[in-house]
Design a protein around this motif. Structure first.
Motif, PDB file in Angstrom:
ATOM      1  N   THR A  27     -81.035  -0.126 -33.645  1.00 43.45           N
ATOM      2  CA  THR A  27     -81.370   0.528 -32.378  1.00 43.45           C
ATOM      3  C   THR A  27     -80.185   1.327 -31.860  1.00 43.45           C
ATOM      4  N   TYR A  28     -79.000   0.752 -31.944  1.00 43.65           N
ATOM      5  CA  TYR A  28     -77.816   1.463 -31.464  1.00 43.65           C
ATOM      6  C   TYR A  28     -77.512   2.678 -32.335  1.00 43.65           C
ATOM      7  N   LEU A  88     -74.394  -3.878 -40.212  1.00 42.37           N
ATOM      8  CA  LEU A  88     -75.691  -4.506 -39.972  1.00 42.37           C
ATOM      9  C   LEU A  88     -76.872  -3.537 -40.040  1.00 42.37           C
ATOM     10  N   SER A  89     -76.632  -2.255 -39.807  1.00 37.24           N
ATOM     11  CA  SER A  89     -77.734  -1.298 -39.688  1.00 37.24           C
ATOM     12  C   SER A  89     -78.250  -0.830 -41.036  1.00 37.24           C
ATOM     13  N   SER A 110     -85.802   7.292 -39.161  1.00 39.25           N
ATOM     14  CA  SER A 110     -85.000   6.250 -38.513  1.00 39.25           C
ATOM     15  C   SER A 110     -85.872   5.353 -37.640  1.00 39.25           C
ATOM     16  N   HIS A 111     -86.805   5.940 -36.902  1.00 41.98           N
ATOM     17  CA  HIS A 111     -87.736   5.120 -36.118  1.00 41.98           C
ATOM     18  C   HIS A 111     -88.574   4.234 -37.042  1.00 41.98           C
ATOM     19  N   GLU A 112     -88.996   4.775 -38.174  1.00 36.72           N
ATOM     20  CA  GLU A 112     -89.776   3.979 -39.129  1.00 36.72           C
ATOM     21  C   GLU A 112     -88.949   2.808 -39.666  1.00 36.72           C
ATOM     22  N   GLN A 113     -87.658   3.038 -39.881  1.00 35.10           N
ATOM     23  CA  GLN A 113     -86.792   1.938 -40.332  1.00 35.10           C
ATOM     24  C   GLN A 113     -86.684   0.862 -39.259  1.00 35.10           C
ATOM     25  N   GLU A 143     -93.130   1.034 -29.216  1.00 29.83           N
ATOM     26  CA  GLU A 143     -92.421   2.235 -28.766  1.00 29.83           C
ATOM     27  C   GLU A 143     -91.926   3.067 -29.949  1.00 29.83           C
ATOM     28  N   HIS A 144     -91.406   2.398 -30.966  1.00 33.49           N
ATOM     29  CA  HIS A 144     -90.902   3.120 -32.142  1.00 33.49           C
ATOM     30  C   HIS A 144     -92.053   3.739 -32.942  1.00 33.49           C
ATOM     31  N   GLU A 145     -93.167   3.042 -33.019  1.00 36.65           N
ATOM     32  CA  GLU A 145     -94.332   3.618 -33.707  1.00 36.65           C
ATOM     33  C   GLU A 145     -94.791   4.894 -33.011  1.00 36.65           C
TER      34      GLU A 145
END
Length: 155
Positions: A27-28, A88-89, A110-113, A143-145
């Motif tokens: 997220t960051y 971590l990402s 990135s949103h899909e990840q 929200e990411h979807e």
């Protein structure tokens, strides 16, 4: 610190927190990516993308805080350094400034990840009967979807 007795056993709290740390890092990283693209987007869709990226990074800033506070609620330390986040990402950093259409594609991926990471956290939260983490992650996933869908629609 005192003993944590919130109805989630210690092993589950540790596993869920570890997964939430990955979600926090993703997220960051997405927040930074969105902010970077907001600052640097150019082209015919400048205004629309500039505003869209701003809306997304502002939502992500709130999400980062919510996720970090959930990790703390579970009794673990939240990561907060670039080094920790990069370890971590699952989202790769972008070098340079890509063209606007590539920015959109990168952010969609990135949103899909982040959605995939959410699914991993959600499974652990459900197994550990941690409804609060499950609710947080489920809301984030939705929200990411939506963000990924909107970005894909622009390609």
């Amino acid at each position: 610190m005192t003993t944590i007795d919130i109805g989630i056993n210690e092993q589950d709290r540790i596993k869920i927190s570890a997964a939430l740390k990955h979600l926090l890092a993703d997220t960051y990283t997405l927040y930074l990516q969105s902010h970077h693209f907001h600052w640097n987007v150019t082209g015919m869709q400048f205004r629309e993308l500039h505003l869209m990226f701003e809306e997304q990074y502002e939502q992500l800033a709130v999400a980062v805080d919510d996720i970090a506070e959930r990790i703390r609620t579970l009794g673990e330390a939240a990561p907060g350094t670039y080094t920790a986040f990069s370890e971590l990402s699952a989202i790769e950093e972008v070098a340079g400034v890509p063209p606007a259409n590539e920015m959109v594609a990168i952010l969609a991926r990135s949103h899909e990840q982040v959605i995939k990471t959410c699914r991993d956290v959600l499974r652990l939260a459900q197994q550990g009967e941690d409804e609060s983490s499950a609710s947080l992650v489920s809301d984030r996933m939705r929200e990411h979807e939506k963000s990924a869908w909107m970005l894909r629609a622009m390609l």
